[in-house]
Design a protein around this motif. Structure first.
Motif, PDB file in Angstrom:
ATOM      1  N   GLN A 109       1.528   8.650   3.849  1.00 23.81           N
ATOM      2  CA  GLN A 109       2.102   7.487   4.512  1.00 23.81           C
ATOM      3  C   GLN A 109       2.812   7.907   5.796  1.00 23.81           C
ATOM      4  OE1 GLN A 109       6.195   7.391   1.807  1.00 23.81           O
ATOM      5  NE2 GLN A 109       5.199   5.487   2.288  1.00 23.81           N
ATOM      6  N   SER A 110       3.000   6.942   6.673  1.00 24.88           N
ATOM      7  CA  SER A 110       3.689   7.246   7.924  1.00 24.88           C
ATOM      8  C   SER A 110       5.186   7.375   7.681  1.00 24.88           C
ATOM      9  CB  SER A 110       3.432   6.152   8.962  1.00 24.88           C
ATOM     10  OG  SER A 110       4.132   4.965   8.631  1.00 24.88           O
ATOM     11  N   VAL A 111       5.849   8.060   8.587  1.00 26.51           N
ATOM     12  CA  VAL A 111       7.297   8.212   8.493  1.00 26.51           C
ATOM     13  C   VAL A 111       7.976   6.844   8.587  1.00 26.51           C
ATOM     14  CG1 VAL A 111       9.335   9.256   9.559  1.00 26.51           C
ATOM     15  CG2 VAL A 111       7.178  10.536   9.469  1.00 26.51           C
ATOM     16  N   GLN A 129       0.830  -1.198   0.000  1.00 26.60           N
ATOM     17  CA  GLN A 129       0.000   0.000   0.000  1.00 26.60           C
ATOM     18  C   GLN A 129       0.865   1.249   0.000  1.00 26.60           C
ATOM     19  OE1 GLN A 129      -2.400  -0.604   3.466  1.00 26.60           O
ATOM     20  NE2 GLN A 129      -3.909  -1.848   2.393  1.00 26.60           N
ATOM     21  N   SER A 130       1.949   1.235   0.779  1.00 30.07           N
ATOM     22  CA  SER A 130       2.842   2.382   0.822  1.00 30.07           C
ATOM     23  C   SER A 130       3.527   2.578  -0.528  1.00 30.07           C
ATOM     24  CB  SER A 130       3.898   2.192   1.918  1.00 30.07           C
ATOM     25  OG  SER A 130       3.282   2.112   3.181  1.00 30.07           O
ATOM     26  N   LEU A 175       4.949  15.460  -1.447  1.00 28.76           N
ATOM     27  CA  LEU A 175       6.189  14.798  -1.048  1.00 28.76           C
ATOM     28  C   LEU A 175       6.956  15.709  -0.104  1.00 28.76           C
ATOM     29  CD1 LEU A 175       7.481  13.320  -4.432  1.00 28.76           C
ATOM     30  CD2 LEU A 175       6.699  12.025  -2.454  1.00 28.76           C
ATOM     31  N   PHE A 176       7.458  15.112   0.995  1.00 28.07           N
ATOM     32  CA  PHE A 176       8.215  15.895   1.972  1.00 28.07           C
ATOM     33  C   PHE A 176       9.578  15.251   2.214  1.00 28.07           C
ATOM     34  CE2 PHE A 176       3.762  16.896   3.169  1.00 28.07           C
ATOM     35  CZ  PHE A 176       3.818  18.275   2.957  1.00 28.07           C
ATOM     36  N   SER A 215       2.572   8.724  12.419  1.00 28.02           N
ATOM     37  CA  SER A 215       2.746  10.153  12.137  1.00 28.02           C
ATOM     38  C   SER A 215       2.963  10.350  10.646  1.00 28.02           C
ATOM     39  CB  SER A 215       3.947  10.707  12.909  1.00 28.02           C
ATOM     40  OG  SER A 215       3.693  10.710  14.293  1.00 28.02           O
ATOM     41  N   ARG A 216       2.132  11.201  10.062  1.00 27.43           N
ATOM     42  CA  ARG A 216       2.252  11.544   8.643  1.00 27.43           C
ATOM     43  C   ARG A 216       2.733  12.982   8.526  1.00 27.43           C
ATOM     44  NH1 ARG A 216      -1.460   7.674   9.100  1.00 27.43           N
ATOM     45  NH2 ARG A 216      -1.600   6.119   7.423  1.00 27.43           N
TER      46      ARG A 216
END
Length: 373
Positions: A306-308, A272-273, A288-289, A363-364
């Motif tokens: 997505q999560s970190v 999924q990620s 995007l980060f 955390s996102r």
């Protein structure tokens, strides 16, 4: 209420009730007893250093923050005691082959020791789903949250219509056998049934041998389709029970199950990620980060959806994690700069959040991040 105003009288009881335990004020609990339940199951009872009262819902869990062989490790264990006995809190732990935490607890934790914990949490509780009739299905140590619920109803003299079916390997592996039988004797509407794979060492066993089947369920609980069902046990057991109930036409909006997964992220979650990253150009509103891990001098890209932790794993950055569900606190890290959206399930204290800590598994990113890892 100031605890200094509370005094224990000569009979050993409080003249006034103490306040409720605050985990931010008392991060550690004192183990006050260890009880053998079966040959490989122990119950550990805890109290607070100041004698404060515990407040939780039956079925919730406690997260232990341990250091084993010099390495920090967290584990979630369901509370087996009921909230109606607020001066003590118990967890009941089965020794697992090669289980780092369960074996350490069995071999090392003793009365007088202190253990750091996070406050009770979790949504697997009958308190959230009041019903006239319940169906409790458990296997192995999955009995613990349902035992907390059963003890609560008993303590409140609430003779609720409960059918409790517990599965075990042998009769000698049945956790809380005597107490569950006693509840059946003392409460008119509480019914307990045991199902064992085999007799084991006990010669005189008049219970059922084998596994839970639809026929056994229909025989013991003819009206099971009308009940609020709570299920807890090993993953294969819960998959089997869920499939059985679905095939029988059980209304799944009344189905509730509890499980803790301390394995690595599942293939489905990874896929999924990956899909989220692959579809970034075609999905409006997704960003995007940049995420920098300050100590390891690693830098990755994280999709806003997505999560970190997911993003780190995709980039082969190794980070400590356990439940991946925001419960255990293993992936806790200090956020040096940036903002995240965090949806945790009790694995972090409010004081820690105020200090800038986050759980990377839930955390996102809302901006570029710098993390103290």
């Amino acid at each position: 209420m100031d605890v200094s105003t509370n005094r224990i009288n000569q009979a050993g009881f409080w003249d006034k009730l103490p306040p409720v335990w605050d985990s931010d004020d008392e991060e550690s609990l004192i183990c006050c007893s260890v009880t053998d339940e079966t040959h490989d199951v122990k119950t550990f009872a805890f109290r607070t250093p100041k004698g404060h009262l515990f407040h939780f819902s039956p079925g919730q869990f406690l997260t232990l923050e341990l250091v084993i062989d010099g390495a920090p490790i967290n584990r979630c264990y369901t509370i087996s005691s009921p909230p109606t006995r607020p001066h003590l809190l118990t967890i009941t732990v089965k020794r697992v082959v090669n289980g780092i935490v369960s074996n350490w607890l069995h071999d090392h934790l003793k009365a007088g020791d202190r253990v750091r914990v996070l406050p009770p949490s979790g949504e697997f509780t009958c308190a959230n789903y009041p019903a006239k009739k319940y169906l409790f299905l458990s296997a192995g140590s999955g009995v613990t949250p349902l035992m907390s619920m059963s003890r609560t109803h008993s303590d409140l003299a609430d003779d609720r219509d409960i059918v409790f079916l517990h599965s075990a390997r042998t009769p000698d592996d049945i956790i809380f056998e005597s107490e569950l039988k006693r509840l059946s004797y003392t409460q008119h509407h509480f019914h307990t049934h045991f199902i064992c794979e085999r007799n084991g060492a006990r010669r005189h066993w008049n219970g059922v041998n084998g596994y839970l089947t639809l026929s056994l369920l229909q025989l013991s609980t003819p009206d099971f389709l009308e009940r609020e069902a709570f299920i807890c046990g090993p993953e294969p057991y819960m998959r089997s029970v869920k499939g059985m109930l679905e095939d029988a036409g059980f209304p799944m909006e009344h189905y509730h199950q509890e499980s803790f997964s301390f394995e690595t992220l599942s293939k489905t979650q990874d896929e999924q990620s990956a899909d989220a990253v692959a579809d970034i150009s075609a999905t409006p509103g997704i960003e995007l980060f940049n995420v920098q891990f300050q100590k390891s001098h690693r830098e990755i890209t994280c999709v806003s959806s997505q999560s970190v932790l997911d993003a780190a794993r995709q980039s082969s950055v190794r980070l400590a994690s356990s439940c991946t569900q925001g419960m255990c606190g293993t992936c806790k890290a200090k956020l040096i700069s940036g903002q995240v959206h965090m949806e945790h399930k009790g694995g972090i204290r409010q004081r820690e959040i105020d200090q800038g800590y986050v759980l990377l598994c839930c955390s996102r990113p809302l901006s570029d991040l710098v993390i103290d890892k």
